[in-house]
Design an enzyme around this catalytic site. Structure first.
Site, PDB file in Angstrom:
ATOM      1  N   ARG A  58       4.837  11.005 -21.968  1.00 42.99           N
ATOM      2  CA  ARG A  58       5.729  10.768 -21.194  1.00 42.99           C
ATOM      3  C   ARG A  58       5.986  12.149 -20.540  1.00 42.99           C
ATOM      4  O   ARG A  58       5.639  13.066 -20.916  1.00 42.99           O
ATOM      5  CB  ARG A  58       7.118  10.356 -22.116  1.00 42.99           C
ATOM      6  CG  ARG A  58       7.552  11.357 -22.986  1.00 42.99           C
ATOM      7  CD  ARG A  58       8.696  10.627 -23.977  1.00 42.99           C
ATOM      8  NE  ARG A  58       9.935  10.823 -23.277  1.00 42.99           N
ATOM      9  CZ  ARG A  58      10.840  11.942 -22.796  1.00 42.99           C
ATOM     10  NH1 ARG A  58      10.389  13.045 -23.098  1.00 42.99           N
ATOM     11  NH2 ARG A  58      11.978  11.285 -22.417  1.00 42.99           N
ATOM     12  N   LEU A  59       7.113  12.207 -19.562  1.00 44.58           N
ATOM     13  CA  LEU A  59       7.510  13.486 -18.936  1.00 44.58           C
ATOM     14  C   LEU A  59       9.061  13.512 -18.708  1.00 44.58           C
ATOM     15  O   LEU A  59       9.513  12.288 -18.543  1.00 44.58           O
ATOM     16  CB  LEU A  59       6.763  13.469 -17.594  1.00 44.58           C
ATOM     17  CG  LEU A  59       5.660  14.185 -17.299  1.00 44.58           C
ATOM     18  CD1 LEU A  59       5.144  14.267 -15.655  1.00 44.58           C
ATOM     19  CD2 LEU A  59       5.501  15.534 -17.814  1.00 44.58           C
ATOM     20  N   ASP A  60       9.535  14.474 -19.114  1.00 41.31           N
ATOM     21  CA  ASP A  60      11.134  14.393 -18.870  1.00 41.31           C
ATOM     22  C   ASP A  60      11.608  14.276 -17.727  1.00 41.31           C
ATOM     23  O   ASP A  60      10.853  14.423 -16.572  1.00 41.31           O
ATOM     24  CB  ASP A  60      11.409  15.911 -19.386  1.00 41.31           C
ATOM     25  CG  ASP A  60      11.327  16.249 -20.921  1.00 41.31           C
ATOM     26  OD1 ASP A  60      11.300  15.097 -21.925  1.00 41.31           O
ATOM     27  OD2 ASP A  60      11.109  17.298 -21.457  1.00 41.31           O
ATOM     28  N   LEU A  61      12.835  13.833 -17.613  1.00 44.39           N
ATOM     29  CA  LEU A  61      13.423  13.443 -16.260  1.00 44.39           C
ATOM     30  C   LEU A  61      13.392  14.736 -15.379  1.00 44.39           C
ATOM     31  O   LEU A  61      13.075  14.439 -14.016  1.00 44.39           O
ATOM     32  CB  LEU A  61      15.032  13.005 -16.649  1.00 44.39           C
ATOM     33  CG  LEU A  61      15.855  12.843 -15.597  1.00 44.39           C
ATOM     34  CD1 LEU A  61      15.626  11.569 -15.036  1.00 44.39           C
ATOM     35  CD2 LEU A  61      17.310  12.913 -15.626  1.00 44.39           C
ATOM     36  N   SER A  63      11.005  17.040 -15.206  1.00 44.55           N
ATOM     37  CA  SER A  63       9.810  17.298 -15.090  1.00 44.55           C
ATOM     38  C   SER A  63       9.118  16.604 -13.953  1.00 44.55           C
ATOM     39  O   SER A  63       9.408  15.325 -14.001  1.00 44.55           O
ATOM     40  CB  SER A  63       8.871  17.327 -16.653  1.00 44.55           C
ATOM     41  OG  SER A  63       9.576  18.138 -17.408  1.00 44.55           O
TER      42      SER A  63
END
Length: 225
Positions: A58-61, A63
């Site tokens: 995943r990637l943070d919102l 990022s």
């Protein structure tokens, strides 16, 4: 099927949501509508070809950058399992000009609230290195009296918001975070919201490396500015 996506800032790393924020489903649909798909040597994809793909990690919102998606469960596990130690490369814009002591601390490991981090590869980037990057929407905050610099950080572990917490721990708040590579796969000019089909490329070798022990963390003292 293996797909590379340049996840834009502000997109949830999931396929559904009920708060009005854009999701991966929205990004993929927009890419299909606008023909933002680099199919390489593969044939044109149908809508149902994307129905069963899921993100490998995943990637943070807040990022941006490379996200791999696949319909191959074992491959997703191989990419996202921390025990496989796939290196993940991040370009990070931080406040202040990083000192040698701060870079050394990041390389050796810093103590976070969930324990010390593993050794990492860290280097400063020249301004010219980041010229190919796209402008962020919305732009980062700019404070005229505080310079910024770009770092490249390569990790073989993946904790929640780890890069941001690491840079903050040494006095370098993160302003922008872009993942540029996962193992052998790189952005290579892929624009935000665009997709690249990776089918037909050589299967990735296993990335497992011997277990690393955190080195004794170092804590540089940042002089008052």
């Amino acid at each position: 099927m293996l797909v590379a996506l340049n996840k834009p800032y502000g997109v949830l790393c999931q396929f559904s949501g009920n708060d009005g924020r854009p999701t991966l489903a929205d990004v993929i649909q927009k890419a299909r509508t606008n023909a933002w798909i680099d199919a390489g040597t593969t044939t044109t994809r149908r809508d149902d070809d994307f129905a069963n793909i899921y993100p490998a990690g995943r990637l943070d919102l807040d990022s941006e950058g490379l996200l791999l998606l696949s319909d191959d469960g074992p491959l997703i596990h191989q990419i996202s399992d921390p025990r496989e130690k796939w290196p993940k490369t991040y370009w990070v814009q931080v406040e202040h000009l990083a000192t040698d002591a701060e870079l050394d601390a990041l390389r050796h490991g810093v103590v976070l609230n969930d324990g010390p981090t593993l050794p990492a590869s860290v280097r400063c980037l020249a301004d010219a290195d980041a010229e190919w990057l796209w402008p962020r929407d919305p732009p980062i905050r700019v404070r005229a009296a505080i310079p910024t610099c770009w770092l490249e950080i390569v990790l073989r572990e993946g904790r929640n918001r780890q890069v941001r917490r690491m840079t903050a721990a040494v006095g370098l708040p993160t302003l922008r975070l872009i993942r540029t590579a996962i193992g052998p796969y790189r952005l290579d000019g892929l624009l935000p919201g665009h997709l690249r089909i990776l089918d037909g490329q050589p299967a990735p070798a296993r990335m497992h490396v011997p277990r690393q022990k955190p080195l004794r963390p170092r804590f540089p003292k940042r002089p008052k500015r």
